[in-house]
Design a protein around this motif. Structure first.
Motif, short mmCIF file in Angstrom:
data_model
loop_
_atom_site.label_atom_id
_atom_site.label_comp_id
_atom_site.label_asym_id
_atom_site.label_seq_id
_atom_site.Cartn_x
_atom_site.Cartn_y
_atom_site.Cartn_z
N PHE A 168 0.92 -1.15 0.05
CA PHE A 168 0.00 0.20 0.03
C PHE A 168 0.97 1.22 0.03
CE2 PHE A 168 0.57 -1.50 4.08
CZ PHE A 168 0.74 -0.27 5.11
N GLN A 169 0.22 2.37 -0.21
CA GLN A 169 0.83 3.73 -0.21
C GLN A 169 0.47 4.59 0.77
OE1 GLN A 169 0.47 5.00 -4.42
NE2 GLN A 169 0.37 2.93 -5.03
N PRO A 170 1.10 4.62 2.00
CA PRO A 170 0.75 5.32 3.06
C PRO A 170 1.04 7.02 2.75
CG PRO A 170 2.68 4.35 3.60
CD PRO A 170 2.35 3.81 2.40
N LEU A 171 0.89 7.74 3.44
CA LEU A 171 0.98 9.22 3.28
C LEU A 171 2.54 9.65 3.38
CD1 LEU A 171 -2.21 10.54 4.56
CD2 LEU A 171 -1.69 10.29 2.57
N THR A 172 3.65 8.88 3.42
CA THR A 172 4.74 8.89 3.51
C THR A 172 5.34 9.37 1.95
OG1 THR A 172 5.27 6.60 3.24
CG2 THR A 172 5.14 7.32 5.43
N SER A 188 -1.32 3.66 13.52
CA SER A 188 -0.75 4.68 14.23
C SER A 188 0.69 5.20 13.96
CB SER A 188 -1.07 4.13 15.67
OG SER A 188 -0.13 3.42 16.13
N SER A 189 1.40 4.33 13.53
CA SER A 189 2.84 4.62 13.08
C SER A 189 2.82 5.12 11.71
CB SER A 189 3.60 3.41 13.18
OG SER A 189 3.89 2.95 14.47
N PHE A 190 2.16 5.45 11.01
CA PHE A 190 1.98 6.14 9.68
C PHE A 190 1.32 7.56 9.96
CE2 PHE A 190 1.63 1.85 8.21
CZ PHE A 190 2.98 1.91 7.34
N PRO A 191 1.93 8.72 8.94
CA PRO A 191 1.49 9.89 9.11
C PRO A 191 -0.19 10.07 9.15
CG PRO A 191 3.13 9.93 7.50
CD PRO A 191 2.61 8.42 7.89
N SER A 192 -0.82 10.65 9.79
CA SER A 192 -2.25 10.92 9.88
C SER A 192 -2.72 12.29 10.13
CB SER A 192 -2.80 9.84 11.07
OG SER A 192 -2.63 10.32 12.33
N GLY A 193 -1.83 13.21 10.28
CA GLY A 193 -2.28 14.65 10.89
C GLY A 193 -2.95 14.78 11.89
N THR A 222 -3.31 -2.50 -2.33
CA THR A 222 -4.26 -2.43 -1.75
C THR A 222 -4.59 -0.72 -1.19
OG1 THR A 222 -3.03 -2.53 0.33
CG2 THR A 222 -4.16 -4.49 -0.40
N ALA A 223 -5.68 -0.45 -0.96
CA ALA A 223 -5.96 0.61 -0.20
C ALA A 223 -5.68 0.58 1.40
CB ALA A 223 -7.42 1.20 -0.63
N PHE A 224 -5.55 1.91 1.88
CA PHE A 224 -5.13 1.88 3.27
C PHE A 224 -6.25 2.88 4.24
CE2 PHE A 224 -2.02 3.41 6.73
CZ PHE A 224 -2.46 2.29 7.59
N ALA A 258 -9.40 8.03 4.68
CA ALA A 258 -8.08 7.59 3.93
C ALA A 258 -7.02 7.86 4.55
CB ALA A 258 -8.36 7.97 2.54
N LEU A 259 -5.98 6.86 4.66
CA LEU A 259 -4.77 7.16 5.20
C LEU A 259 -3.43 6.87 4.04
CD1 LEU A 259 -4.95 5.43 8.79
CD2 LEU A 259 -4.90 7.94 8.29
N ASP A 260 -4.01 6.99 3.04
CA ASP A 260 -3.00 6.51 1.88
C ASP A 260 -3.28 7.58 0.68
OD1 ASP A 260 -5.54 5.59 0.81
OD2 ASP A 260 -4.91 3.80 -0.04
#
Length: 695
Positions: free
Chosen positions: A68-72, A108-113, A144-146, A153-155
């Motif tokens: 998947f493609q998180p906001l990193t 929780s360990s990915f960017p979420s603002g 996948t979507a995340f 949406a976190l991705d």
């Protein structure tokens, strides 16, 4: 010799493989999901998962991962093996439909603002069946979507898919007005990828390249790109081997790597694929960037994807060639050879002009990053001012509409949309304007502002959304018209006139263009904070929420994330710069000063009365420069500390732009003046000449 047709897609669970391995009825149901977005039932998913697992194991896979493609801005994957323990101590290899369709990585360990706290860990990955699974290093990767436990949406994939759906809906409404009942309209993208290649051993000796992806110091080499002898030049044998390996690897993944060549700067290259559906193109470009770096290491090389790894030469972009096509194969940006097609084309073109003009800020935001701020506006990158290039033929066509004048075609008649005086427009009637951010190139638009390290999901989400919004406005008006042709003529004339200011066919580097753009009311958003200041404007929240691409809460989180990432990048760069000054540059200069000083002392001892004028002048200059650099570093450190405590995310980002970056530039200027003064054996790290010309 490589059998390319046999190699191509060999590591991809594509439709050809599905058709071979799935029962006919299952394939039919899956195809409906792929083509029409129909939901996939669990019993169908179970059959697909089993066939996918069997194929993957036959091709050497032992694990699967939701990819998947998180906001990193990069991809993420969590690997699970196919192993399933049995009561007798043995294992079987299994993979269920539930495991295929949904995963639960930590959110929780990915960017979420700020939308997810550390204790709010649950997130979901959901299979995107429109993007094919592939095998990478013994792992079956499932695109996948995340999203979070609460549904945000976190991705980057989820908003992209939403934007594609929005454009599909509105484009079909427009086509219906022209008597066309198509089942699907998709956007397509071909992403040309620029990059630099340097020797890996030299790269390991540059702390700035390792930590930030770009050189924070470096005096200009005696030769750069001023001779224009790099572009399309014969490839270095080492680069040839790299490109051969890269192509073969990409072809295995079904990536349509088509073109390769040297770019304009030394050590710079480009790879261009054939266009694909936007969703697939985005996934494949993310994989391409990963493969480029891994293949480079296999050859003792390092691939640099930063937008501006070297000062004074070209930066690297990613030209996003964007168009729209129906499921019946009609390119909606093809000017066409008949009056009816031209009228339809002009309506879509007008919608694009309207959308770009009204949403200059959103397009600029979509390509904004700390790295791209260095690139835009120089060395063949377009400026930060968004404008549209149409080429001579289209410019004349639309000018006649704006001015109400006779269009000088064969019939020399006043042009009316939809009747036979409107000529066919050749596909290649436009030149290529390398200074234009958004250029029409025959049957597509080339969005040239994208940075090389950027995920193209963001720019294409923005493009799809703003064009969908314009098409909706047009469809709402034209569907109510009692006289369609009259309404169409009036709409195109009105909207082309209203948005004519966005059209610019000239030189985007010319200083006069800045003044002209300002006079036209166009925006010049030079930095990410300048652009992000507009992100939460009411018009942008209205557009994204009405198109159901982002919720207001998702936009608020993206605002925080982009500003925080900007500050984090600058924080790393400043820390690295200060460390290199104190641990590398100044000690090297002091060591050289000491060596020259001893030479002077020895010379005077051996040659009474020797003046050692050159050595003394050099020592005096180095003493002054090292003193100045130490002071600049101290000033930079203080400004950095102040910026980090400036307040909210926007205040911190603004402090970096207004205070820290100028201090970085000043410190670099002094360090770069020191570099050519010290002896080669005393230099603390490889210089530009080494990096750009030693392959």
């Amino acid at each position: 010799m490589v059998n390319v047709p046999e190699l191509f897609g060999s590591m991809v669970f594509n439709q050809s493989v599905m058709k071979q391995r799935l029962p006919k009825e299952t394939f039919k149901l899956l195809k409906k999901t792929l083509d029409d977005g129909a939901p996939l039932e669990l019993d169908v998913a179970n059959v697909v998962a089993h066939a996918m697992k069997e194929w993957a194991i036959e091709n050497g896979a032992t694990h699967y991962a939701h990819w998947f493609q998180p906001l990193t801005g990069i991809t993420a994957e969590k690997h699970d093996s196919f192993i399933n323990p049995q009561d007798d101590g043995t294992v079987i290899m299994s993979f269920s439909g539930k495991e295929l369709v949904k995963g639960e990585p930590d959110a929780s360990s990915f960017p979420s603002g700020g939308h997810r706290a550390t204790f709010e860990a649950r997130g979901y990955t959901v299979w995107d069946p429109t993007s094919y699974p592939f095998i990478k290093e013994h792992t079956l990767c499932i695109p996948t979507a995340f999203c979070s436990y609460t549904g945000e949406a976190l991705d980057k994939k989820t908003p992209l898919l939403r934007s594609m759906e929005a454009l599909d809906t509105q484009a079909k409404r427009i086509l219906k007005l022209f008597g066309k009942n198509v089942s699907h309209v998709a956007t397509t993208v071909g992403a040309e990828q620029e990059y630099f290649i340097v020797d890996h051993e030299l790269w390991t000796q540059r702390k700035d390249l390792r930590m930030t992806g770009r050189t924070l110091f470096g005096a200009k080499p005696s030769k750069g790109q001023e001779m224009d002898d790099q572009y399309f030049a014969a490839l270095n044998p080492r680069i040839v081997k790299y490109m051969e390996d890269l192509n073969e690897t990409l072809w295995k993944y079904g990536i349509l790597s088509k073109t390769e060549h040297n770019e304009a700067a030394p050590a710079q290259h480009e790879m261009a694929p054939i266009f694909n559906t936007t969703n697939l193109a985005v996934d494949q470009n993310q994989l391409t960037m990963e493969v480029m770096k891994k293949v480079a290491k296999r050859h003792g090389l390092e691939c640099l994807l930063h937008e501006k790894p070297f000062a004074g030469v070209n930066g690297s972009g990613k030209h996003n060639n964007w168009s729209m096509s129906t499921n019946e194969g009609e390119n909606l940006l093809e000017p066409g050879k008949t009056p009816e097609s031209n009228a339809q084309f002009l309506l879509f073109l007008t919608a694009i002009l309207k959308s770009v003009d009204e949403n200059q800020d959103l397009l600029r935001i979509s390509v904004a990053s700390a790295g791209n701020d260095h690139r835009l506006g120089a060395n063949e990158a377009p400026p930060a001012i968004i404008s549209v290039y149409l080429g001579d033929e289209l410019y004349k066509v639309l000018s006649s509409i704006v001015e109400g004048k006779t269009y000088a075609n064969d019939k020399s008649s006043k042009m009316t949309i939809g009747v036979d005086v409107l000529p066919p427009i050749p596909r290649d009637s436009t030149d290529r304007n390398r200074t234009s951010p958004f250029a029409f190139t025959g049957n597509k638009f080339e969005f040239r502002s994208c940075g090389s390290a950027l995920s193209i999901a963001g720019p294409n989400t923005a493009l799809n959304s703003i064009v969908a919004d314009a098409l909706k406005t047009f469809a709402d008006e034209l569907e109510k018209a009692s006289d369609f042709e009259a309404a169409l003529n009036a709409l195109i004339e009105r909207e082309v006139k209203a948005h004519w200011r966005i059209v610019f066919n000239g030189n985007g580097y010319d200083e006069s263009w800045k003044a002209e753009a300002a006079k036209r009311g166009l925006m010049e958003l030079k930095t990410l904070p300048d652009a992000m200041a507009h992100y939460l404007d009411p018009k942008n929240i209205r557009l994204y929420t009405e198109m159901e691409v982002y919720t207001k809460e998702e936009m608020e989180s993206h605002y925080e994330i982009k500003l925080e990432k900007y500050a984090q990048v600058l924080n790393i760069e400043v820390n690295t710069m200060l460390e290199m000054i104190s641990k590398d540059i100044l000690p090297a200069a002091y060591k050289y000063i000491d060596a020259v000083s001893k030479t002077v002392i020895d010379l005077k001892a051996v040659v009474p009365g020797a003046r050692a004028g050159a050595q003394v002048a050099l020592l005096t200059k180095l003493d002054g420069l090292t003193t100045e650099l130490a002071a600049k570093a101290d000033d930079l450190s203080k400004r950095h500390l102040s910026a980090k405590s400036a307040g909210d995310a926007m205040s911190i980002a603004r402090a970096y732009v207004d205070s820290v970056i100028p201090a970085m530039t000043e410190a670099r200027a002094v360090a770069d003046e020191i570099e050519p003064l010290i002896g080669e054996e005393y230099k603390p790290f490889p210089c530009y000449e080494d990096l750009l010309f030693r392959i």
